[in-house]
Scaffold this active site. Structure first.
Site, short mmCIF file in Angstrom:
data_model
loop_
_atom_site.label_atom_id
_atom_site.label_comp_id
_atom_site.label_asym_id
_atom_site.label_seq_id
_atom_site.Cartn_x
_atom_site.Cartn_y
_atom_site.Cartn_z
N TYR A 62 0.84 -1.19 0.00
CA TYR A 62 0.00 0.00 0.00
C TYR A 62 0.88 1.25 0.00
O TYR A 62 1.57 1.55 0.98
CB TYR A 62 -0.92 0.04 1.22
N SER A 63 0.86 1.96 -1.11
CA SER A 63 1.65 3.18 -1.29
C SER A 63 3.13 2.95 -1.01
O SER A 63 3.84 3.81 -0.47
CB SER A 63 1.12 4.31 -0.39
#
Length: 350
Positions: A62-63
């Site tokens: 995630y990111s």
């Protein structure tokens, strides 16, 4: 907030948990989800804890790790109040060691996650995908070492097929490694494939479901209806191709049913969709996301009340689909059903 056992483990988790995919906000996919910084994240964590939501789910992908970093900042000083869940296995780079679940990757991924989260242990460490190149015994041995070292408390999987999960559980049983207790799965009113194989497996093997994208990749927010395109601010314009597909007519049929129940109950469409999931077998926790305080408080309205049997039946009927082979005979033919009664008796597909 209701608390439930996570599968066949002793860990109690809240019926709703918070997904930190909106934290950090880097890249074309996660940037569209949200760009919550540490200050905003801390406020959302405050609201969650006040409501009894104690589990927070993230992933290294995630990111590019930013979600774990922001979550770590948001829970600083109150680590003992929260359950931290993260995942690894998907590519974090282009190098040969930047993806998968080999021993070396798992150890490095765990150490990196601990550093980004600012903690000395991960409560639930999950494999984000099955790695066909990593021997199951190697994967489980590495995870066993992480548990024995005190760096990980419980183990889970995400997005595994039935045979992949069962092969892993059988190997754990054979060699005495810790068993997976959670399966993070896609499950929603517009995506009920989980029910055909993975739900019965979860019941049989003690795998508690952690539900991701319970609103069908943003399609059950109440803003998408028959004859109305997604609103300009919807992330579907940029991210629809990343998520599970849904046929338009099937979506509209489900939304029509949700609208009818919304008029009866005074609840919102997403609150009803989430409440429906909370009543399903094997579901330990439904992961909700929010880009801001308003969204979070709206989603919190999914608990504290229950749909009536008639309302559940209406949603079941509107969302029913013909099961894929080899499951459709058990759905349609009495002889098959007598041998293997379904976990949930599905209505005839509309």
């Amino acid at each position: 907030m209701e608390y439930r056992r996570l599968g066949a483990s002793g860990l109690e988790v809240p019926a709703l948990s918070f997904g930190a995919g909106t934290f950090g906000g880097r890249g074309p996919l996660f940037g569209a989800w949200g760009t919550t910084d540490a200050g905003e994240a801390r406020r959302l964590v405050d609201i969650c804890l006040d409501a009894g939501i104690t589990m927070f789910d993230t992933a290294d992908v995630y990111s590019g790790g930013a979600s774990e970093e922001v979550l770590g900042e948001a829970i600083k000083g109150r680590r003992d109040q929260v359950i931290v869940s993260t995942k690894t296995g998907l590519p974090m780079g282009d190098g040969p060691g930047d993806a998968g679940t080999s021993r070396s990757r798992l150890i490095r991924a765990c150490e990196d996650a601990l550093r980004r989260l600012g903690t000395d242990h991960i409560d639930l460490f999950q494999l984000h995908a099955y790695d066909t190149g990593a021997p199951v015994e190697e994967v489980l041995s590495a995870l066993d070492d992480l548990v024995r070292a005190g760096k990980v408390r419980y183990l889970g999987i995400s997005n595994f097929s039935g045979w992949q999960a069962m092969k892993s559980l059988a190997s754990a049983e054979r060699y005495g490694h810790p068993r997976y207790v959670a399966h993070q799965v896609y499950y929603s009113l517009v995506g009920r494939d989980y029910e055909w194989e993975l739900m019965p497996l979860g019941l049989d093997q003690g795998l508690g479901a952690l539900v991701w994208s319970p609103l069908g990749w943003g399609r059950l927010t109440g803003r998408i209806r028959r004859g109305t395109p997604p609103p300009a601010g919807s992330r579907l314009h940029r991210t629809a191709d990343y998520g599970p597909p849904v046929e338009d007519e099937h979506l509209y049929r489900v939304v029509d049913a949700l609208d009818g129940i919304a008029r009866e109950t005074g609840k919102s469409v997403p609150q009803i969709a989430l409440n429906w999931l909370l009543r399903r077998p094997t579901v330990s926790s439904v992961i909700i996301g929010a880009r801001d305080e308003h969204q979070l408080r709206q989603n919190l309205g999914a608990v504290g009340w229950a749909l009536t049997p008639d309302q559940v039946a209406a949603l079941d009927a509107a969302s029913a689909r013909t099961a894929p082979y080899p499951y459709f005979p058990y759905q349609r033919q009495e002889g098959f059903a007598r041998l293997n009664p379904p976990v949930i008796a599905p209505p005839t597909a509309a």
